[in-house]
Design an enzyme around this catalytic site. Sequence first.
Site, short mmCIF file in Angstrom:
data_model
loop_
_atom_site.label_atom_id
_atom_site.label_comp_id
_atom_site.label_asym_id
_atom_site.label_seq_id
_atom_site.Cartn_x
_atom_site.Cartn_y
_atom_site.Cartn_z
N CYS A 1 0.82 -1.21 0.00
CA CYS A 1 0.00 0.00 0.00
C CYS A 1 0.86 1.27 0.00
O CYS A 1 1.98 1.26 0.52
CB CYS A 1 -0.88 0.03 1.23
SG CYS A 1 -1.88 -1.43 1.42
N ARG B 1 4.90 0.12 -6.21
CA ARG B 1 4.90 -0.68 -4.98
C ARG B 1 3.98 -1.89 -5.08
O ARG B 1 4.08 -2.81 -4.28
CB ARG B 1 4.45 0.19 -3.80
CG ARG B 1 5.40 1.31 -3.48
CD ARG B 1 4.79 2.24 -2.46
NE ARG B 1 4.60 1.60 -1.19
CZ ARG B 1 5.41 1.73 -0.15
NH1 ARG B 1 6.47 2.48 -0.24
NH2 ARG B 1 5.16 1.12 0.98
N TRP C 1 -3.12 -2.65 -1.44
CA TRP C 1 -2.76 -4.03 -1.79
C TRP C 1 -3.51 -4.89 -0.78
O TRP C 1 -3.18 -4.90 0.40
CB TRP C 1 -1.25 -4.20 -1.66
CG TRP C 1 -0.70 -5.49 -2.21
CD1 TRP C 1 -0.34 -5.75 -3.50
CD2 TRP C 1 -0.43 -6.69 -1.47
NE1 TRP C 1 0.14 -7.03 -3.61
CE2 TRP C 1 0.09 -7.64 -2.39
CE3 TRP C 1 -0.57 -7.08 -0.14
CZ2 TRP C 1 0.47 -8.91 -2.01
CZ3 TRP C 1 -0.21 -8.35 0.24
CH2 TRP C 1 0.32 -9.26 -0.70
N ASN D 1 -1.75 2.32 5.98
CA ASN D 1 -0.89 1.19 5.59
C ASN D 1 -0.60 0.38 6.84
O ASN D 1 -0.31 0.97 7.88
CB ASN D 1 0.46 1.69 5.05
CG ASN D 1 0.36 2.27 3.67
OD1 ASN D 1 -0.70 2.29 3.08
ND2 ASN D 1 1.48 2.76 3.17
N GLY D 2 -0.60 -0.93 6.72
CA GLY D 2 -0.30 -1.76 7.87
C GLY D 2 -1.46 -2.68 8.19
O GLY D 2 -2.37 -2.86 7.36
N GLU E 1 18.34 -17.06 -8.33
CA GLU E 1 17.89 -15.71 -8.67
C GLU E 1 17.30 -15.68 -10.10
O GLU E 1 16.29 -15.02 -10.36
CB GLU E 1 19.07 -14.72 -8.53
CG GLU E 1 18.81 -13.30 -8.96
CD GLU E 1 17.69 -12.60 -8.20
OE1 GLU E 1 17.16 -13.14 -7.23
OE2 GLU E 1 17.30 -11.50 -8.64
N LYS F 1 13.53 -14.55 -10.96
CA LYS F 1 13.22 -13.47 -11.92
C LYS F 1 12.23 -13.96 -12.95
O LYS F 1 11.27 -13.27 -13.29
CB LYS F 1 14.49 -13.02 -12.66
CG LYS F 1 15.43 -12.04 -12.12
CD LYS F 1 14.98 -10.70 -11.69
CE LYS F 1 14.24 -10.70 -10.39
NZ LYS F 1 15.01 -10.46 -9.18
N GLU G 1 8.68 -14.59 -11.54
CA GLU G 1 8.10 -13.34 -11.06
C GLU G 1 7.47 -12.51 -12.17
O GLU G 1 6.36 -11.99 -12.02
CB GLU G 1 9.26 -12.57 -10.42
CG GLU G 1 8.95 -11.50 -9.51
CD GLU G 1 10.20 -10.92 -8.84
OE1 GLU G 1 10.02 -10.21 -7.89
OE2 GLU G 1 11.35 -11.16 -9.27
N HIS H 1 18.67 -35.87 -7.28
CA HIS H 1 17.94 -36.24 -6.07
C HIS H 1 16.45 -35.91 -6.17
O HIS H 1 15.79 -35.80 -5.15
CB HIS H 1 18.58 -35.56 -4.85
CG HIS H 1 20.03 -35.89 -4.70
ND1 HIS H 1 20.47 -37.15 -4.32
CD2 HIS H 1 21.15 -35.17 -4.94
CE1 HIS H 1 21.79 -37.16 -4.31
NE2 HIS H 1 22.23 -35.97 -4.69
N LYS I 1 6.43 -4.19 -4.47
CA LYS I 1 7.86 -3.89 -4.43
C LYS I 1 8.40 -4.01 -3.01
O LYS I 1 9.49 -4.51 -2.80
CB LYS I 1 8.08 -2.47 -4.96
CG LYS I 1 9.53 -2.03 -4.98
CD LYS I 1 10.34 -2.85 -5.96
CE LYS I 1 11.81 -2.50 -5.97
NZ LYS I 1 12.60 -3.56 -6.63
O1 M6R Z 1 13.34 -4.72 -0.29
P1 M6R Z 1 13.90 -6.11 -0.06
O2 M6R Z 1 15.20 -6.30 -0.70
O3 M6R Z 1 13.94 -6.46 1.40
O4 M6R Z 1 12.87 -7.07 -0.74
C1 M6R Z 1 12.96 -8.45 -0.57
C2 M6R Z 1 12.11 -9.18 -1.57
O5 M6R Z 1 10.76 -8.89 -1.36
C3 M6R Z 1 12.49 -8.83 -3.00
O6 M6R Z 1 13.82 -9.06 -3.27
C4 M6R Z 1 11.63 -9.62 -3.99
O7 M6R Z 1 11.96 -10.97 -3.93
C5 M6R Z 1 11.83 -9.06 -5.39
N1 M6R Z 1 10.56 -8.82 -6.01
C6 M6R Z 1 12.62 -9.93 -6.27
O8 M6R Z 1 12.74 -9.45 -7.56
#
Ligand code: M6R
Length: 607
Positions: A2, A27, A73, A99-100, A480, A484, A487, A503, A602
């Site tokens: 949010c 965000r 959100w 927010n929260g 990673e 990516k 995501e 395994h 984000k």
């Molecule tokens: O702001 P942060 O680095 O703590 O965020 C952690 C994860 O939420 C963040 O890296 C998330 O996995 C990304 N969307 C990856 O691309």
Amino acid sequence: MCGIIGYCGPKQAVEVLVEGLKRLEYRGYDSAGIAVGFKNEVTVIKKKGKIKDLRQVIPDGIKGNYGIGHTRWATHGSVNDINAHPHSGCAGKIVIAHNGIIENYTGLKEILEKEGHVFKSETDSEVIAHLIEKYYTDDLEKAVKEALSILKGTYGIVCINPDEPDRIIGARNGSPLVLGVGDGEMFLASDVTAIISHTKQVVYLEDGEVVSIRPDGFKTTDLNENRIEKDVEYISWELEEIEKNGFSHFMEKEILEQPEAIKRAISGRVITDVASAHLGGLDLTTKELLNIERVKIIGAGTSYHAGMVGAYLLESIARIPCVPEIASELRYRNPIIERNTLYFAISQSGETADTLYAMRELQRKGATVLGVCNVVGSTIARESDGGVYIHSGPEIAVASTKAFSSQITVFYLFALLLSRMRDMSYEQGIDYIDNLRSIPAKMDEIFRKRNEIKKLAEKYAHYKDMLFLGKGINYPVAMEGALKLKEISYIHAEGYTSAEIKHGPIALINEETPSVFLVPDGGLKEKVISNMKEVKAREGKIIAITVEGDDSVGEIADDVFMIPKINEIFYPFLLVVPLQLFSYYCALELGRDVDQPRNLAKSVTVE
Ligand code: M6R
């Protein structure tokens, strides 16, 4: 997650609020709304969907010089217009955005309903508006404080009441809120990107603080009416850094910004004379550094992967036992704090709830936790016991790219610092620095060939599943790469250390499940090649990322992409780039929303 914006001043609030909400889009959100005050009246407009959908239902010519806005959100209650913020009390005068998460909202709602309050939404947040309404007599700030003193949970809130026009009350407890100080105007926002086009002077609110703003000034207090003097700080980010500047997507821009981001992370931190590094923010003496017996690195998502690279590096070259850990797990396993152990909390945003709460748990038990953050003034940066900024510049795309490279740069510097206090010779230190400094130019070489990756993405984007396989320090890079891809393209992908496929995961291999192998040169290359052969024997298609001039891999792989040669411990920098580009181009090929993929935020500010 949010986002919040608030404004009071001479401008038309609608324009400022909508622009602020646009800048908060990155965000992640599912609905949005604004409340605009004009003299003693307030108009609330809310809409499920994107800011452009909200824009369409805002009547032309709506006037007002103060107001609040929100991107939601969903956590409590489905995604619809009614659950969108802002929320109002029964009389429609007290209007809030939050927010929260309010943990005791069910009980409070029951009490308020018995007292005659009528709720419209399914959210936890609406209870705040009714509670403030209950306590309001003639002073909004007083009523907000009374309400907050009985709320349990986390909040960043903004609140208006048209009976007190041109005034906004803001407060924080666990969700960020920043005050923007303009010339005859004031702003409140959940992050600085929402206000940076108007002012670069900001005040970061701390948990437990309440601010009352009017166009000509602000007053900060705590819930017990104690006055708190705050410093006005200056944001160094430029407006153009949070704009696309001709790129199709923020993600593309941020991938290509990595060479500059790495140079900034290194800048001023390498001491060539003694072939070492200086990380002032760590605030540790040489003796304290020498006393470190163990390092633990906590983070989430991409930051966790960067922490894995850091851990591998520290253990292999600085010879300090080091383990990475997923932050969300640490808090709940009642961790033992060992003596002489240094903790790092790594987070691009500095606001990730899982990492923040894990950090607080460690600190509560007496651990020293250093932050590795990008966002200056973020909660982890402020609450950690020292730390290092990665200086990536704003990262707007939900998929983290340049932050990863900058985060690992900081660990490469830290490893240099510790290694030079132990076993690494001056000559080895100089060679290490030369390798580190060579990375930006080598990344640029990869960018020049990015069309090759685009073609690979066009060829493979229509598969449903993929594996990413690497070994040693490149294993986290494989993870990673998989993160990516899933995501932003929604292709199911998993990252493994290549030996592990025998395994279990090898059962997935057939002509419908391609594998991306990371096969740079170095001690583990032959091992990875053996694993490639196992996949090939089962008709699995293979994309191999290997080193220029190495033709051995091409005989096994279906497709090869070559990266420049470097000392083997530095390959994570060069291997991650083709993987980022591959997922970017796959997402483009599939017509996905690259910068704001579905369901993701984000900055993940809830557990
Ligand atoms: O702001 P942060 O680095 O703590 O965020 C952690 C994860 O939420 C963040 O890296 C998330 O996995 C990304 N969307 C990856 O691309």
